[in-house]
Write a protein that holds these residues in place. Structure first.
Motif, mmCIF file in Angstrom:
data_model
loop_
_atom_site.group_PDB
_atom_site.id
_atom_site.type_symbol
_atom_site.label_atom_id
_atom_site.label_comp_id
_atom_site.label_asym_id
_atom_site.label_seq_id
_atom_site.Cartn_x
_atom_site.Cartn_y
_atom_site.Cartn_z
ATOM 1 N N PRO A 199 0.806 -1.228 0.000
ATOM 2 C CA PRO A 199 0.000 0.000 0.000
ATOM 3 C C PRO A 199 0.839 1.277 0.000
ATOM 4 C CG PRO A 199 -0.027 -1.033 2.167
ATOM 5 C CD PRO A 199 0.620 -2.007 1.235
ATOM 6 N N LYS A 200 2.094 1.192 0.414
ATOM 7 C CA LYS A 200 2.941 2.384 0.492
ATOM 8 C C LYS A 200 3.790 2.599 -0.756
ATOM 9 C CE LYS A 200 3.388 1.922 5.540
ATOM 10 N NZ LYS A 200 4.355 1.809 6.664
ATOM 11 N N ALA A 201 3.680 1.709 -1.731
ATOM 12 C CA ALA A 201 4.519 1.809 -2.927
ATOM 13 C C ALA A 201 4.203 3.078 -3.726
ATOM 14 C CB ALA A 201 4.325 0.578 -3.807
ATOM 15 N N GLU A 202 5.240 3.666 -4.289
ATOM 16 C CA GLU A 202 5.107 4.846 -5.141
ATOM 17 C C GLU A 202 5.880 4.591 -6.435
ATOM 18 O OE1 GLU A 202 6.020 8.541 -3.157
ATOM 19 O OE2 GLU A 202 5.636 7.613 -1.210
ATOM 20 N N LEU A 203 5.300 5.023 -7.539
ATOM 21 C CA LEU A 203 5.878 4.724 -8.845
ATOM 22 C C LEU A 203 7.061 5.610 -9.223
ATOM 23 C CD1 LEU A 203 2.715 4.001 -11.022
ATOM 24 C CD2 LEU A 203 4.577 2.413 -10.526
ATOM 25 N N ASN A 204 7.296 6.661 -8.479
ATOM 26 C CA ASN A 204 8.376 7.560 -8.878
ATOM 27 C C ASN A 204 9.216 8.073 -7.705
ATOM 28 O OD1 ASN A 204 6.463 9.221 -7.734
ATOM 29 N ND2 ASN A 204 6.062 10.422 -9.579
ATOM 30 N N ASN A 205 9.417 7.210 -6.703
ATOM 31 C CA ASN A 205 10.243 7.631 -5.565
ATOM 32 C C ASN A 205 11.640 7.017 -5.577
ATOM 33 O OD1 ASN A 205 9.697 4.995 -4.880
ATOM 34 N ND2 ASN A 205 8.977 5.435 -2.802
ATOM 35 N N ARG A 278 8.317 6.741 -19.619
ATOM 36 C CA ARG A 278 7.222 7.720 -19.576
ATOM 37 C C ARG A 278 5.901 6.987 -19.778
ATOM 38 N NH1 ARG A 278 6.673 12.955 -19.190
ATOM 39 N NH2 ARG A 278 8.927 13.327 -19.229
ATOM 40 N N PHE A 279 4.965 7.209 -18.837
ATOM 41 C CA PHE A 279 3.699 6.475 -18.821
ATOM 42 C C PHE A 279 2.531 7.445 -18.759
ATOM 43 C CE2 PHE A 279 0.299 4.092 -16.627
ATOM 44 C CZ PHE A 279 0.194 3.000 -17.492
ATOM 45 N N CYS A 280 1.463 7.136 -19.501
ATOM 46 C CA CYS A 280 0.253 7.960 -19.518
ATOM 47 C C CYS A 280 -0.581 7.665 -18.273
ATOM 48 C CB CYS A 280 -0.557 7.696 -20.783
ATOM 49 S SG CYS A 280 0.285 8.155 -22.311
ATOM 50 N N ILE A 281 -0.515 8.553 -17.296
ATOM 51 C CA ILE A 281 -1.229 8.376 -16.032
ATOM 52 C C ILE A 281 -2.661 8.883 -16.172
ATOM 53 C CG2 ILE A 281 -1.269 8.960 -13.579
ATOM 54 C CD1 ILE A 281 1.195 7.387 -14.269
ATOM 55 N N PRO A 282 -3.651 8.078 -15.824
ATOM 56 C CA PRO A 282 -5.027 8.583 -15.829
ATOM 57 C C PRO A 282 -5.156 9.771 -14.890
ATOM 58 C CG PRO A 282 -5.009 6.202 -15.608
ATOM 59 C CD PRO A 282 -3.592 6.668 -15.446
ATOM 60 N N LYS A 283 -5.774 10.853 -15.332
ATOM 61 C CA LYS A 283 -5.801 12.106 -14.548
ATOM 62 C C LYS A 283 -6.461 11.954 -13.204
ATOM 63 C CE LYS A 283 -5.274 15.758 -17.943
ATOM 64 N NZ LYS A 283 -5.839 17.019 -18.486
ATOM 65 N N SER A 284 -7.434 11.079 -13.079
ATOM 66 C CA SER A 284 -8.133 10.911 -11.807
ATOM 67 C C SER A 284 -7.255 10.285 -10.739
ATOM 68 C CB SER A 284 -9.395 10.069 -11.987
ATOM 69 O OG SER A 284 -9.064 8.793 -12.503
ATOM 70 N N SER A 285 -6.062 9.792 -11.143
ATOM 71 C CA SER A 285 -5.184 9.127 -10.177
ATOM 72 C C SER A 285 -3.843 9.826 -10.025
ATOM 73 C CB SER A 285 -4.925 7.682 -10.611
ATOM 74 O OG SER A 285 -4.239 7.646 -11.839
ATOM 75 N N VAL A 286 -3.726 11.065 -10.491
ATOM 76 C CA VAL A 286 -2.458 11.779 -10.442
ATOM 77 C C VAL A 286 -1.926 11.882 -9.020
ATOM 78 C CG1 VAL A 286 -1.358 14.010 -10.808
ATOM 79 C CG2 VAL A 286 -2.824 13.053 -12.567
ATOM 80 N N THR A 287 -2.826 12.121 -8.061
ATOM 81 C CA THR A 287 -2.395 12.304 -6.682
ATOM 82 C C THR A 287 -1.863 11.028 -6.056
ATOM 83 O OG1 THR A 287 -4.654 11.893 -5.922
ATOM 84 C CG2 THR A 287 -4.006 14.184 -6.281
ATOM 85 N N GLN A 288 -2.149 9.846 -6.674
ATOM 86 C CA GLN A 288 -1.692 8.579 -6.111
ATOM 87 C C GLN A 288 -0.285 8.219 -6.557
ATOM 88 O OE1 GLN A 288 -4.490 5.331 -6.456
ATOM 89 N NE2 GLN A 288 -6.211 6.735 -6.629
ATOM 90 N N VAL A 289 0.248 8.906 -7.556
ATOM 91 C CA VAL A 289 1.535 8.529 -8.131
ATOM 92 C C VAL A 289 2.653 9.331 -7.508
ATOM 93 C CG1 VAL A 289 2.878 8.395 -10.245
ATOM 94 C CG2 VAL A 289 0.453 7.879 -10.271
#
Length: 289
Positions: A199-205, A278-289
């Motif tokens: 649950p704590k994983a982040e895609l760009n840390n 570079r990945f196309c992030i769905p806008k509704s989930s920007v805050t999760q990345v």
């Protein structure tokens, strides 16, 4: 645009494929189609060759197809997009988005650089593991699960007869040795058809989340599995959890899975490549990345 399609007879798959091609025609976007064959090496080489002249690559498939695309695109300048159409869709599940949001992201100008993991020569975008998860992936090669629930049920069934093995290695430079149930390296949240292990994983840390869960016999393993299902495994005694950039598994001949695909056997070296794709992030989930 290069469109990678895993062939399917499902109506939903055909509907989304038709929608994507119609949108490309409507927007006057030239596209090339490539259908996967199941031969990882050949498909990877073909996608790499075709993608060199493309700006965007779209995967119409699940975690396995996405895994194939990531391995083919590493080192190229393409932007990767996804239209989830797999059995588990564990990577997509981590964003909590509707199919409409994924559709919008395909043609959006918004994208972000995300981290990519590597275990031996295989890259992974979601999760790689050694232990029970790889055992289930191996067992399902001859009879794939038809749904995420089916995958979880198969996991429960195979857990009853699973023979855990010792694992020795170094995690973040520290020596470890334990009777291994699962050891996973997570770049995103879900694996195994909907188990939220990280649950704590982040895609760009710049880090992978490592979970080393020791085997405890049949009753103890069932208990661990239930805790994982209930998403309260972080409080389990004996759990080895840490963020890391490198790991080494020294024990030989342990099967490895990466993004739900078999990826060889140990010994293994695990690393993270920060902001590598570079990945196309769905806008509704920007805050999760």
């Amino acid at each position: 645009m290069l469109i990678i399609i895993k062939p399917s007879t499902q109506k939903k798959h055909k509907k989304n494929c038709a929608w994507l091609l119609k949108q490309c025609q409507k927007r006057q976007i030239s596209y090339t189609l490539v259908y996967t064959t199941g031969d990882f090496t050949d498909d990877c080489k073909k996608i790499t060759m075709l993608a060199q002249s493309q700006k965007r690559v779209v995967v119409l498939g699940g975690d396995g197809s996405l895994h194939l695309a990531v391995n083919a695109l590493m080192g190229l300048n393409c932007t990767l997009a996804l239209l989830p159409q797999g059995t588990g869709n564990d990577f997509a599940r981590g964003f909590g988005c509707t199919i409409s949001a994924w559709r919008t992201a395909i043609f959006s100008d918004f994208s972000e650089k995300i981290d990519i993991g590597q275990i031996n020569s295989r890259y992974f975008i979601n999760i790689a593991g050694i232990g029970f998860d790889a055992h289930v992936v191996q067992a399902l090669q001859s009879k794939p699960a038809l749904s995420a629930l089916g995958y979880s049920f198969a996991g429960f069934k195979h857990l009853l007869g699973y023979q855990a093995k010792w694992l020795a290695g170094r995690l973040a430079g520290q020596p470890v040795k334990y009777h291994n149930l699962i050891t996973v390296f997570a770049n995103h949240h879900y694996f195994g058809g909907g188990l939220r292990i990280a649950p704590k994983a982040e895609l760009n840390n710049g880090y992978l989340e490592c979970y080393g869960m020791p085997a405890r016999g049949l009753v103890g393993n069932l208990y661990s599995f239930i805790r994982l299902l209930l998403r309260n495994h972080h409080a389990m005694s004996g759990l080895n959890y840490q963020r890391l950039t490198t790991a080494y598994i020294q024990t030989p001949d342990l099967p490895i899975e990466a993004d739900g695909e078999l990826a060889g056997v140990s010994p293994a070296k695990v690393t993270i490549h920060p902001q590598a794709l570079r990945f196309c992030i769905p806008k509704s989930s920007v805050t999760q990345v």
